[in-house]
Design a protein around this motif. Sequence first.
Motif, PDB file in Angstrom:
ATOM      1  N   TYR A 134      39.716  41.970  50.006  1.00  0.00           N
ATOM      2  CA  TYR A 134      39.318  43.190  49.304  1.00  0.00           C
ATOM      3  C   TYR A 134      40.165  43.376  48.048  1.00  0.00           C
ATOM      4  CZ  TYR A 134      38.245  48.059  48.345  1.00  0.00           C
ATOM      5  OH  TYR A 134      37.858  49.220  47.731  1.00  0.00           O
ATOM      6  N   THR A 188      39.511  40.534  45.299  1.00  0.00           N
ATOM      7  CA  THR A 188      38.197  40.416  44.663  1.00  0.00           C
ATOM      8  C   THR A 188      37.680  41.756  44.151  1.00  0.00           C
ATOM      9  OG1 THR A 188      37.022  40.819  46.721  1.00  0.00           O
ATOM     10  CG2 THR A 188      37.549  38.511  46.224  1.00  0.00           C
ATOM     11  N   LYS A 220      34.570  42.566  46.501  1.00  0.00           N
ATOM     12  CA  LYS A 220      33.370  41.705  46.635  1.00  0.00           C
ATOM     13  C   LYS A 220      33.538  40.851  47.894  1.00  0.00           C
ATOM     14  CE  LYS A 220      32.790  41.111  41.649  1.00  0.00           C
ATOM     15  NZ  LYS A 220      34.205  41.280  41.220  1.00  0.00           N
ATOM     16  N   ASP A 224      31.588  39.107  49.638  1.00  0.00           N
ATOM     17  CA  ASP A 224      30.820  37.873  49.843  1.00  0.00           C
ATOM     18  C   ASP A 224      31.445  36.683  49.096  1.00  0.00           C
ATOM     19  OD1 ASP A 224      30.292  39.196  47.499  1.00  0.00           O
ATOM     20  OD2 ASP A 224      28.182  38.556  47.384  1.00  0.00           O
ATOM     21  N   VAL A 225      32.567  36.907  48.393  1.00  0.00           N
ATOM     22  CA  VAL A 225      33.205  35.816  47.644  1.00  0.00           C
ATOM     23  C   VAL A 225      34.246  35.154  48.542  1.00  0.00           C
ATOM     24  CG1 VAL A 225      34.574  35.260  45.576  1.00  0.00           C
ATOM     25  CG2 VAL A 225      32.934  37.157  45.529  1.00  0.00           C
TER      26      VAL A 225
END
Length: 295
Positions: A95, A98, A101, A103-104
Amino acid sequence: MRVIRFADETSLPVLAALTDDNRIYALPQRDLMELVREAEELGVSPLALIEKEIAEGAAPVGVPLESLTLLTPLDAPEVWAAGVTYERSRDARNYEATGGKLDVATFYDKVYDAERPEIFFKSTAARTVGPGQDVCLRSDSSWQIPEPELGLVIGRNGNIVGYTAGNDMSCRDIEGENPLYLPQAKMWRRSCSIGPAVRLAETVADPYRFQIACRIYRNGELAVEGTASTGQLKRRFDELVSFLRRDNDIFDGTVLLTGTCIVPPNDFTLQDGDRIEIEISDIGVLSNTARKLVP
Ligand code: DO4
Ligand code: MG
């Protein structure tokens, strides 16, 4: 059986045994690792040596635990820490790295599944505080949290002597900006605390059943609370110790923090005056107040 240290009326440290029925006895050794070495030389376990000393008249400390000025249970020459050993920590690191994001895929996903764990240098004796003392907040971070962790107390031969509670104070913004900033996100003045006691390893039936709780109080009110269990750990304690010792000599009484599974909500940051309580079953409550460092 637990081992504590407290300051006597002349501020000198006293090593003491804390029995399971909360009786306290002053021990003749100056520190825990001296007791462990003496037990080794006598060919007995640390517990057997303590029980012998109590039976032979170790002085009972006639005041309750709460009225003692507790110190770090040992002067750990070095504190190391393992990271991303729980799914919760992996998700929180993703968290902050990113910006949310999820899903990265990141190197945090990679290290969570890799054979080699993340192990980093966390603290020295001079930077580590004990129960009741202040931990510090960095002046150049605006996203800081405590990390409640089980700490392994390790002998120079790699044997796990006991378990304690630890706080791996961390700056989520500094680590999230760039992982190469990890030492700055983890290490500054008074950024680590350990205590209040060391539970002897030989008195723990299953170290994967410790219950960990963290409570943060602001202006006397409970602001954050979380619980976890060492049963949620991805790694084994012996595995972490073996990686720490790979081609590396460790000092007697090194502490290895084993990672966090409790992370405050993402919009939370510690403030000056917050009181942090870390409670681990069969060990005790490690309580520290956070204080802002003035540059
Ligand atoms: O990668 C950073 C360290 C994570 C950590 O300290 C933890 O998981 O407890
Ligand atoms: Mg940590």
